[in-house]
Design a protein around this motif. Structure first.
Motif, PDB file in Angstrom:
ATOM      1  N   GLY A   1       0.811  -1.217   0.000  1.00  0.00           N
ATOM      2  CA  GLY A   1       0.000   0.000   0.000  1.00  0.00           C
ATOM      3  C   GLY A   1       0.841   1.262   0.000  1.00  0.00           C
ATOM      4  N   LEU A   2       1.901   1.260  -0.790  1.00  0.00           N
ATOM      5  CA  LEU A   2       2.851   2.376  -0.798  1.00  0.00           C
ATOM      6  C   LEU A   2       2.739   3.214  -2.072  1.00  0.00           C
ATOM      7  CD1 LEU A   2       5.989   0.507   0.616  1.00  0.00           C
ATOM      8  CD2 LEU A   2       4.493   2.096   1.833  1.00  0.00           C
ATOM      9  N   TRP A   3       1.528   3.380  -2.561  1.00  0.00           N
ATOM     10  CA  TRP A   3       1.385   4.124  -3.809  1.00  0.00           C
ATOM     11  C   TRP A   3       1.725   5.601  -3.650  1.00  0.00           C
ATOM     12  CZ3 TRP A   3       1.998   2.327  -8.269  1.00  0.00           C
ATOM     13  CH2 TRP A   3       1.570   1.046  -8.606  1.00  0.00           C
ATOM     14  N   ALA A   4       1.429   6.193  -2.513  1.00  0.00           N
ATOM     15  CA  ALA A   4       1.803   7.604  -2.327  1.00  0.00           C
ATOM     16  C   ALA A   4       3.312   7.763  -2.458  1.00  0.00           C
ATOM     17  CB  ALA A   4       1.321   8.110  -0.971  1.00  0.00           C
ATOM     18  N   GLU A   5       4.058   6.843  -1.827  1.00  0.00           N
ATOM     19  CA  GLU A   5       5.518   6.879  -1.930  1.00  0.00           C
ATOM     20  C   GLU A   5       5.972   6.628  -3.366  1.00  0.00           C
ATOM     21  OE1 GLU A   5       4.535   5.890   2.332  1.00  0.00           O
ATOM     22  OE2 GLU A   5       3.739   5.422   0.355  1.00  0.00           O
ATOM     23  N   ALA A   6       5.306   5.687  -4.036  1.00  0.00           N
ATOM     24  CA  ALA A   6       5.680   5.378  -5.419  1.00  0.00           C
ATOM     25  C   ALA A   6       5.395   6.556  -6.346  1.00  0.00           C
ATOM     26  CB  ALA A   6       4.924   4.137  -5.892  1.00  0.00           C
ATOM     27  N   PHE A   7       4.262   7.222  -6.151  1.00  0.00           N
ATOM     28  CA  PHE A   7       3.946   8.379  -6.987  1.00  0.00           C
ATOM     29  C   PHE A   7       4.956   9.502  -6.760  1.00  0.00           C
ATOM     30  CE2 PHE A   7      -0.736   6.975  -6.599  1.00  0.00           C
ATOM     31  CZ  PHE A   7      -0.586   6.094  -7.653  1.00  0.00           C
ATOM     32  N   ASP A   8       5.361   9.678  -5.516  1.00  0.00           N
ATOM     33  CA  ASP A   8       6.366  10.696  -5.208  1.00  0.00           C
ATOM     34  C   ASP A   8       7.653  10.421  -5.984  1.00  0.00           C
ATOM     35  OD1 ASP A   8       7.252  12.983  -3.410  1.00  0.00           O
ATOM     36  OD2 ASP A   8       8.734  11.473  -2.867  1.00  0.00           O
ATOM     37  N   VAL A   9       8.021   9.148  -6.077  1.00  0.00           N
ATOM     38  CA  VAL A   9       9.203   8.766  -6.858  1.00  0.00           C
ATOM     39  C   VAL A   9       8.976   9.041  -8.344  1.00  0.00           C
ATOM     40  CG1 VAL A   9      10.579   6.801  -7.645  1.00  0.00           C
ATOM     41  CG2 VAL A   9      10.046   7.056  -5.213  1.00  0.00           C
ATOM     42  N   LEU A  10       7.857   8.576  -8.868  1.00  0.00           N
ATOM     43  CA  LEU A  10       7.580   8.699 -10.299  1.00  0.00           C
ATOM     44  C   LEU A  10       7.587  10.159 -10.758  1.00  0.00           C
ATOM     45  CD1 LEU A  10       4.786   6.009 -10.574  1.00  0.00           C
ATOM     46  CD2 LEU A  10       6.855   6.055 -11.979  1.00  0.00           C
ATOM     47  N   LEU A  11       7.110  11.040  -9.911  1.00  0.00           N
ATOM     48  CA  LEU A  11       7.014  12.447 -10.291  1.00  0.00           C
ATOM     49  C   LEU A  11       8.369  13.139 -10.346  1.00  0.00           C
ATOM     50  CD1 LEU A  11       3.840  13.367  -8.236  1.00  0.00           C
ATOM     51  CD2 LEU A  11       4.071  13.527 -10.717  1.00  0.00           C
ATOM     52  N   ARG A  12       9.394  12.483  -9.848  1.00  0.00           N
ATOM     53  CA  ARG A  12      10.720  13.108  -9.796  1.00  0.00           C
ATOM     54  C   ARG A  12      11.697  12.488 -10.801  1.00  0.00           C
ATOM     55  NH1 ARG A  12      10.506  16.138  -5.070  1.00  0.00           N
ATOM     56  NH2 ARG A  12       8.790  15.528  -3.716  1.00  0.00           N
ATOM     57  N   LEU A  13      11.199  11.604 -11.641  1.00  0.00           N
ATOM     58  CA  LEU A  13      12.068  10.915 -12.590  1.00  0.00           C
ATOM     59  C   LEU A  13      11.891  11.455 -14.000  1.00  0.00           C
ATOM     60  CD1 LEU A  13      11.632   7.217 -11.402  1.00  0.00           C
ATOM     61  CD2 LEU A  13      13.355   8.886 -10.694  1.00  0.00           C
ATOM     62  N   GLU A  14      12.935  11.297 -14.783  1.00  0.00           N
ATOM     63  CA  GLU A  14      12.901  11.665 -16.193  1.00  0.00           C
ATOM     64  C   GLU A  14      13.259  10.433 -17.015  1.00  0.00           C
ATOM     65  OE1 GLU A  14      15.571  14.921 -16.667  1.00  0.00           O
ATOM     66  OE2 GLU A  14      14.301  16.331 -15.549  1.00  0.00           O
ATOM     67  N   PRO A  15      13.000  10.482 -18.339  1.00  0.00           N
ATOM     68  CA  PRO A  15      13.387   9.351 -19.186  1.00  0.00           C
ATOM     69  C   PRO A  15      14.893   9.106 -19.101  1.00  0.00           C
ATOM     70  CG  PRO A  15      11.931  10.863 -20.352  1.00  0.00           C
ATOM     71  CD  PRO A  15      12.325  11.542 -19.081  1.00  0.00           C
TER      72      PRO A  15
END
Length: 267
Positions: A210-224
């Motif tokens: 149930g760590l989607w908030a943490e996962a979204f935080d990661v995804l929003l800070r990444l680039e290709p």
């Protein structure tokens, strides 16, 4: 920064401030509307006040440490001073001397010290700690589920030591640590240390724990290409898991900001 991402960052900063103050994060929930940078500044000022108390005495103790063998000092540190006092002194001793003393201390005690340490004040010592020791301390901190302490040190140890720490963290722990990193700009570099096969594991951990908030935080800070690699891992999830994750992202106001991951969630 979007309002939704700001809210996530505020949550992370509140957790870290609560740790410094020795209070449950729930008691500081009233800070949720405060800009994350201001919460961070408050945390850093509180840390400064704590570490500057009795600094003259601590400097004299650090100076006196030059008179004894490192092995003797290590025993005194562990049996007499304790982790809190050691953490206060760590930034005042010569870096080489600090590394030498640490080499005589067991990983559990070093983990105790790490939890009390301000890594900004002991960067030179931390940079000299052997990679194997850093990994052992990270393993102990992970056993204690002390993600905040692990996250504080990422910006103060060499890449090899960060890699050794990641090796002893499971996939869920990687997300938990990433969420509370002090320097989020280091996040892409940290994730690039993961084998490609672990990216799938990190995404599955978000589902399982149930760590989607943490996962979204990661995804929003990444680039290709890293953002695309994680999006591909999201796309490989079962449809029901993607639907639940999309609902969570929508509830947090983040869905439309997720780029390739948004498309993966809605596919």
């Amino acid at each position: 920064m979007s309002e939704a991402l700001r809210a996530l960052e505020a949550q992370a900063e509140i957790r870290k401030l609560a740790r410094v103050l020795g209070e449950p994060a729930e008691r500081l929930g009233f800070l949720a509307e405060v800009p994350p940078g201001d919460i961070q500044a408050l945390r850093e000022r509180a840390t400064t006040v704590l570490f500057d108390a009795n600094v003259a005495v601590l400097r004299r103790m650090a100076a006196a440490s030059r008179l004894l063998p490192a092995s003797v000092l290590a025993r005194i540190a562990e049996k007499v001073f304790g982790p809190l006092l050691c953490a206060r002194i760590a930034g005042l001793v010569d870096a080489h001397r600090g590394v030498e003393i640490a080499s005589h201390l067991p990983a559990p005690f070093l983990a105790d010290v790490a939890a009390e340490l301000d890594p900004r004040r002991a960067s030179a010592v931390l940079a000299g700690i052997p990679t194997s020791t850093v990994g052992a301390v990270a393993r102990e901190l992970a056993r204690r589920e002390d993600w905040i302490t692990v996250g504080r040190f990422v910006g103060h140890v060499p890449a090899e030591a960060v890699a050794a720490s990641i090796d002893v963290l499971d996939d869920a722990a990687v997300l938990r640590v990433a969420f509370v990193l002090d320097d989020k700009s280091r996040l892409p570099a940290v994730l690039r240390l993961l084998p490609a096969t672990r990216l799938d594991g990190v995404v599955r951990a978000a589902v399982r724990e149930g760590l989607w908030a943490e996962a979204f935080d990661v995804l929003l800070r990444l680039e290709p290409p890293l953002a695309g690699d994680l999006a591909a891992a999201v796309a490989a999830l079962p449809a029901t898991d993607r639907e639940r994750a999309a609902a969570k992202a929508r509830a947090l106001g983040l869905l439309d900001e997720l780029g390739p991951a948004r498309d993966a969630l809605l596919s």
